[in-house]
Structures are given as C-alpha cells and as structure tokens.
Design an enzyme around this catalytic site. Sequence first.
Site, PDB file in Angstrom:
ATOM      1  N   CYS A 110       0.736  -1.360  -0.123  1.00 51.14           N
ATOM      2  CA  CYS A 110      -0.001   0.038  -0.111  1.00 51.14           C
ATOM      3  C   CYS A 110       0.702   1.358  -0.210  1.00 51.14           C
ATOM      4  O   CYS A 110       1.301   1.668  -0.968  1.00 51.14           O
ATOM      5  CB  CYS A 110      -0.933   0.064   1.216  1.00 51.14           C
ATOM      6  N   HIS A 208      -3.686  -5.924   1.921  1.00 46.44           N
ATOM      7  CA  HIS A 208      -3.348  -5.984   3.399  1.00 46.44           C
ATOM      8  C   HIS A 208      -4.083  -7.449   3.530  1.00 46.44           C
ATOM      9  O   HIS A 208      -4.287  -8.358   2.730  1.00 46.44           O
ATOM     10  CB  HIS A 208      -4.079  -4.945   4.074  1.00 46.44           C
TER      11      HIS A 208
END
Length: 265
Positions: A110, A208
Amino acid sequence: MTNENAANENANDEPREDRRLDIMSLYPKDMNIYGDSGNVLTIQRRMALYGYEPVTHYYNQGDQWPIGVDLILGGGGQDTGQKKIIKDFFARADLIRELAADGVPMLMICGMYQLFGEYFETSEGEKLPGIGILDAHTVGESVRLIGNLVEESDDFGTVIGYENHSGQTFLGEGAKPLGRVRGEGAGNNGKDGFEGARMNNVIGTYMHGSLLPKNPRIADFLIAKAAEHRYGVFDPQVTASAREELDRLDQFASEARRVAESRPR
C-alpha cells in the site's frame, strides 16, 4: 527498536552464520496498519521451518542501517505516516535501490508500494517523488477503493487479500502487475484490471489482510530469493516436525483463503 537490539525471533543463541538470513521490517512504527506485521511473522516462522536462522531488524527513521539485509518488508500507512518517514526514506533511497538491483527480495504494501514508484500526485495536484524502483505512478482520487480482492497471478496462482486506498496506481512498461483482478475487484486503479507491480524480486501490492499468511507461495518465493541472494542457492533443511507444521500452516491458509474468497466485496 535499534539495530543493536534487533531481535532474532526464533532462537536464544547466536544464529548460525551458514544458515542466517537477515530480515528488515521497514518503518514498522509508522507504516504498519491493517495487520501488515503478520507478513513479518509469517516470514520468520516459515524461514525457521526451512532450517534457516531468521534475524529481524526493525528499522525506523533515525536508526542505524544493519550491515547485511537479505529481505525487506514494508507495510501500509496513513498519509501522516508517510510524511513522518519521507525524509529518512529518501536519505536511504540509493541504498535501497542498490539492494533491489542486487536481487534482494522486497514486499511493499500500500503506502510503501506507492513510495517505491516514480511519484505520487495528490488530489490537489502536488507531485511528490518516489524512489523509482517500480515503474509506476500514483494519482490521488476522491473515490476510495476498498474491499476483499481476488486476483490471478502468473507466478503465484490465485492471490487473496484486502485493499483500502484512495491513490490509484498506473504501471509503466518497466513493471508487470502482480496479478489480474477477478470479478468486481478494483486493484491498482479500478480501470485496467491490474493489481500490484513487480520488478526483479521486488513486489508492490495494495493487499493487506495480512497478505503472506493467506498466500504462502509468495512467502516462500521471498524466502527462496533471500537465500539465493546470500548463499547462491535455496537449500531447505526441513525436519519431519517442521514439515508437519508447514502442512498445518498451508491448511490454515487454504481455509482462510476459502473464507475470504466467499465474502462479498
């Protein structure tokens, strides 16, 4: 934690130098949300089960960089986290680029994925440079891409995770995607069907979850490349009890993947 106190999570004695592998957790204080620390734990445990001696360094801004690094893991973070690390990150940029060029495997999630690209253009039009390891750039948007994500990867099969980002990333010719999004998943930008980026042994992704406990093929790829970087070969030495545990971990991963894949976005 400074590098002088860097932890060997799996042994009390000094690690065997002929089986030692040095892991770096990059900026865990500020770039570690949505369970990304689980990636570090997964690498530590699987590395030990393959008969290696993992030594983990937790590097935050201002810490001393360790002498040897065989694998680097970076997590996601909010905008405030990115701003906190950015000065130190750019001070280390040449070294990180050299390690990537030398074949050190890296997994960036990310926010760190975005910083490994060429630049990030905010929704206000401000262009923030990245360190250019991945041929990709990110543009901030008002729409947030969030939800469970399933993609198909040429090298890792079906990859499962969870995305949550407003920056939309576009790949250049020098990077290939980690995978192609299945179904209604959004991925890098919600337009081209791609998610993540790869260059040499560096992987960037928005996934994630954390990613590696549910995707052991990627974890094992990183471990193998770390061993090859240090010793020239991946030489697993797996005891019977370690094989049983690896099988259990893979079964847990399969069940977690089944549940995650069945959940609506």
